[in-house]
Design an enzyme around this catalytic site. Sequence first.
Site, mmCIF file in Angstrom:
data_model
loop_
_atom_site.group_PDB
_atom_site.id
_atom_site.type_symbol
_atom_site.label_atom_id
_atom_site.label_comp_id
_atom_site.label_asym_id
_atom_site.label_seq_id
_atom_site.Cartn_x
_atom_site.Cartn_y
_atom_site.Cartn_z
ATOM 1 N N GLN A 19 2.360 -19.524 9.259
ATOM 2 C CA GLN A 19 3.391 -19.915 10.248
ATOM 3 C C GLN A 19 3.032 -21.390 10.465
ATOM 4 O O GLN A 19 4.260 -22.118 10.727
ATOM 5 C CB GLN A 19 3.647 -19.053 11.420
ATOM 6 C CG GLN A 19 4.200 -17.937 11.045
ATOM 7 C CD GLN A 19 4.672 -16.919 12.256
ATOM 8 O OE1 GLN A 19 3.930 -16.331 12.721
ATOM 9 N NE2 GLN A 19 5.793 -17.188 12.878
ATOM 10 N N HIS A 116 -2.749 -11.607 10.039
ATOM 11 C CA HIS A 116 -1.575 -11.804 10.947
ATOM 12 C C HIS A 116 -0.251 -11.923 9.623
ATOM 13 O O HIS A 116 0.145 -12.790 9.449
ATOM 14 C CB HIS A 116 -1.277 -13.154 11.582
ATOM 15 C CG HIS A 116 -0.448 -13.174 12.545
ATOM 16 N ND1 HIS A 116 -0.545 -13.602 13.887
ATOM 17 C CD2 HIS A 116 0.925 -13.052 12.486
ATOM 18 C CE1 HIS A 116 0.755 -13.533 14.594
ATOM 19 N NE2 HIS A 116 1.504 -13.384 13.784
ATOM 20 N N ASN A 159 -2.647 -8.282 13.906
ATOM 21 C CA ASN A 159 -1.692 -8.576 14.808
ATOM 22 C C ASN A 159 -0.527 -7.585 14.591
ATOM 23 O O ASN A 159 -0.077 -7.355 13.282
ATOM 24 C CB ASN A 159 -1.026 -10.050 14.247
ATOM 25 C CG ASN A 159 0.239 -10.439 15.178
ATOM 26 O OD1 ASN A 159 0.268 -10.536 16.325
ATOM 27 N ND2 ASN A 159 1.370 -10.405 14.670
ATOM 28 N N GLU A 160 -0.107 -6.937 15.536
ATOM 29 C CA GLU A 160 1.172 -6.138 15.533
ATOM 30 C C GLU A 160 1.123 -5.174 14.444
ATOM 31 O O GLU A 160 1.880 -5.420 13.401
ATOM 32 C CB GLU A 160 2.456 -7.043 15.432
ATOM 33 C CG GLU A 160 2.568 -8.121 16.644
ATOM 34 C CD GLU A 160 4.077 -8.677 16.787
ATOM 35 O OE1 GLU A 160 4.719 -8.481 15.830
ATOM 36 O OE2 GLU A 160 4.130 -9.154 17.752
ATOM 37 N N ASN A 297 1.866 -8.548 22.804
ATOM 38 C CA ASN A 297 2.989 -9.285 22.636
ATOM 39 C C ASN A 297 4.620 -8.807 22.977
ATOM 40 O O ASN A 297 4.701 -7.840 22.619
ATOM 41 C CB ASN A 297 3.312 -9.571 21.153
ATOM 42 C CG ASN A 297 2.064 -10.367 20.562
ATOM 43 O OD1 ASN A 297 1.172 -10.918 21.143
ATOM 44 N ND2 ASN A 297 1.877 -10.470 19.265
ATOM 45 N N GLU A 375 1.470 -12.988 23.207
ATOM 46 C CA GLU A 375 2.725 -13.750 22.640
ATOM 47 C C GLU A 375 3.728 -13.587 23.678
ATOM 48 O O GLU A 375 4.044 -12.303 24.046
ATOM 49 C CB GLU A 375 3.082 -13.285 21.337
ATOM 50 C CG GLU A 375 2.443 -13.915 20.364
ATOM 51 C CD GLU A 375 2.639 -13.381 18.748
ATOM 52 O OE1 GLU A 375 4.057 -13.491 18.887
ATOM 53 O OE2 GLU A 375 1.951 -13.083 17.813
ATOM 54 N N SER A 433 9.222 -19.299 10.929
ATOM 55 C CA SER A 433 9.378 -18.036 11.429
ATOM 56 C C SER A 433 9.633 -17.291 10.159
ATOM 57 O O SER A 433 10.562 -17.616 9.428
ATOM 58 C CB SER A 433 10.489 -18.102 12.493
ATOM 59 O OG SER A 433 11.009 -16.726 12.573
ATOM 60 N N TRP A 434 8.965 -15.980 9.921
ATOM 61 C CA TRP A 434 9.116 -15.244 8.909
ATOM 62 C C TRP A 434 10.349 -14.768 8.469
ATOM 63 O O TRP A 434 10.813 -14.976 7.143
ATOM 64 C CB TRP A 434 8.422 -13.606 9.218
ATOM 65 C CG TRP A 434 7.182 -13.838 9.809
ATOM 66 C CD1 TRP A 434 6.881 -13.922 11.330
ATOM 67 C CD2 TRP A 434 5.743 -14.157 9.318
ATOM 68 N NE1 TRP A 434 5.542 -14.064 11.402
ATOM 69 C CE2 TRP A 434 4.752 -14.217 10.372
ATOM 70 C CE3 TRP A 434 5.318 -14.181 7.936
ATOM 71 C CZ2 TRP A 434 3.381 -14.230 9.913
ATOM 72 C CZ3 TRP A 434 4.030 -14.487 7.682
ATOM 73 C CH2 TRP A 434 3.112 -14.720 8.689
ATOM 74 N N LYS A 440 14.432 -21.563 14.385
ATOM 75 C CA LYS A 440 14.281 -20.802 15.540
ATOM 76 C C LYS A 440 12.956 -21.629 16.098
ATOM 77 O O LYS A 440 11.724 -21.293 15.550
ATOM 78 C CB LYS A 440 13.933 -19.352 15.233
ATOM 79 C CG LYS A 440 13.756 -18.638 16.456
ATOM 80 C CD LYS A 440 13.710 -16.978 16.050
ATOM 81 C CE LYS A 440 13.982 -16.196 17.389
ATOM 82 N NZ LYS A 440 13.697 -14.589 16.881
ATOM 83 N N TYR A 442 9.963 -22.427 18.988
ATOM 84 C CA TYR A 442 9.385 -21.872 19.992
ATOM 85 C C TYR A 442 8.427 -22.765 20.688
ATOM 86 O O TYR A 442 7.867 -22.512 21.771
ATOM 87 C CB TYR A 442 8.542 -20.460 19.528
ATOM 88 C CG TYR A 442 9.268 -19.359 19.353
ATOM 89 C CD1 TYR A 442 9.389 -18.298 20.380
ATOM 90 C CD2 TYR A 442 9.779 -19.140 18.220
ATOM 91 C CE1 TYR A 442 10.237 -17.056 20.050
ATOM 92 C CE2 TYR A 442 10.301 -17.686 17.871
ATOM 93 C CZ TYR A 442 10.463 -16.616 18.938
ATOM 94 O OH TYR A 442 10.928 -15.618 18.492
HETATM 95 C C1 BGP Z 1 5.871 -11.925 16.526
HETATM 96 C C2 BGP Z 1 4.863 -12.293 15.631
HETATM 97 C C3 BGP Z 1 4.736 -13.839 15.484
HETATM 98 C C4 BGP Z 1 6.151 -14.522 15.480
HETATM 99 C C5 BGP Z 1 6.997 -13.998 16.711
HETATM 100 C C6 BGP Z 1 8.226 -14.568 17.001
HETATM 101 O O1 BGP Z 1 6.120 -10.753 16.416
HETATM 102 O O2 BGP Z 1 3.608 -12.037 15.790
HETATM 103 O O3 BGP Z 1 4.172 -14.113 14.172
HETATM 104 O O4 BGP Z 1 6.883 -14.480 14.524
HETATM 105 O O5 BGP Z 1 6.684 -12.379 16.696
HETATM 106 O O6 BGP Z 1 9.184 -13.692 16.055
HETATM 107 P P1 BGP Z 1 10.197 -14.378 15.033
HETATM 108 O O7 BGP Z 1 9.574 -15.622 14.392
HETATM 109 O O8 BGP Z 1 10.959 -13.577 14.452
HETATM 110 O O9 BGP Z 1 11.124 -15.121 15.960
#
Ligand code: BGP
Length: 474
Positions: A19, A116, A159-160, A297, A375, A433-434, A440, A442
């Site tokens: 990212q 991640h 991660n997650e 997170n 997070e 962001s994926w 978006k 942050y």
């Molecule tokens: C979490 C991930 C991050 C990041 C974040 C915000 O789930 O670990 O990598 O992307 O969410 O999500 P998004 O980018 O979809 O808003």
Amino acid sequence: MSKTFPKDFIFGGASAAYQVEGATKEDGKGRVLWDDYLEKQGRFSPDPAADFYHHYDEDLTLSEKYGVRALRLSIAWSRIFPDGDGKVEPRGVAYYHRVFKSCQEHHVEPFVTLHHFDTPEKLHEEGDWLSPHMVNAFVDYAKFCFKEFPEVKYWITINEPTSMAVQQYTSGTFPPAETGRFDKTFQAEHNEMVAHAKIVNAYKDMDLGGKIGIVHAIQTVYPYSDTEADKHAAALQDAFENRLYLDGTLAGKYSPETLALVKEILDANEQPMFNTTPEEMDELDKAAHQLDFVGVNNYFSKWLRAYNGASETHHNGTGAKGTSVSRLHGIGEEKRPDGIETTDWDWAIYPRGMHDTLMRIHNDYPLVPEIFVTENGIGMKESLPEGATADTIIQDPKRIDYLKKYLSAIADAISEGANVKGYFIWSLQDQFSWTNGYSKRYGLFFVDFPTQKRYIKQSALWFKQLSDTHVIPD
Ligand code: BGP
């Protein structure tokens, strides 16, 4: 009265390799599952992201200046092993040594995630977390990193695990974009937990003196109403997205109630239960007793009500408020009670959910020694003001308001006994962001993606005051 944090509480920023780094084709980096998927989708590219690959020292200089005392970052597995295993790419190894050196020079403690969401392409094609080869290759890569980077004192295995599996096989928003495959979702999660456990146990055997943990996405789930049917839907959703992995990684075993809920979901969808072996369960048990910390997170909460129809989901990946839909057969339907504020991406702003999650870990998972909020933050549509100069401060009062509320909920949990040791804002700087690309944002630091210039947001000034005083500023 303003709320305070303990003196040793760490305030940090968070990121993930894919990212922020950009440079996805540089210095021998191998391809990952996203490269082909994003190319075909044609919506946005992971390059340049925040070009951290070339701007890391600038971002760490800003971190030091604005009170960011720790940085959560991840190693891109395929920069080190382009194919996932086998040949090592020395330029990738050298890059991370440079990054960690810069962290040290700027007094920023690196918290390093090994996976991640960026599985190397070859291993993804073999089945990703569903493939035993992937699990073994990941353990080898982790051991390589432990030996190679003794300068890292905080490691995060994965991660997650659940977000990855759910988005790959249930909602279809991550490659390979399958939907409704609850069986694959649970199996992938279990395999991730086994890989995590093997790594924790290996790290402890190596006796390197640092700490190791895992990061979970925990979306607190509440019933939409007091009816038994809605309460049960909430319990199913919680088992699906939270409880299975909390049990597996923090207690070292799946409770009979959790397994019964998982089986109910699978039966309703006529899919088989996931497989485990006694050896794997021993590994999970051993790791839960050696884990140093869990990362939480938490951004939003969910409300569930009973639903008996077919699965139907719509992912809001553009910020068109009110477009999200999630109804899962065998689980329930997401439905927010009136009056709960949301972001443009339909994420419910509900600080109480953060508090309740931290207290749940404190109360239900007593083996856990330490918690970090790894997070939390708010994604917003932000742009560079007309005529901005290097000194322009980007105003983001909504982010400051969000942070105040969530940090206040964390302070409450600490005062009620939760051993929370640090907070990482997502994200340090604006990044890719994926499923939402570049719209978006942050970050504490605004990134003008075409020029890669950094600008300071008001929230960075606020964060510095927080980090310097350990008091939530008004
Ligand atoms: C979490 C991930 C991050 C990041 C974040 C915000 O789930 O670990 O990598 O992307 O969410 O999500 P998004 O980018 O979809 O808003």
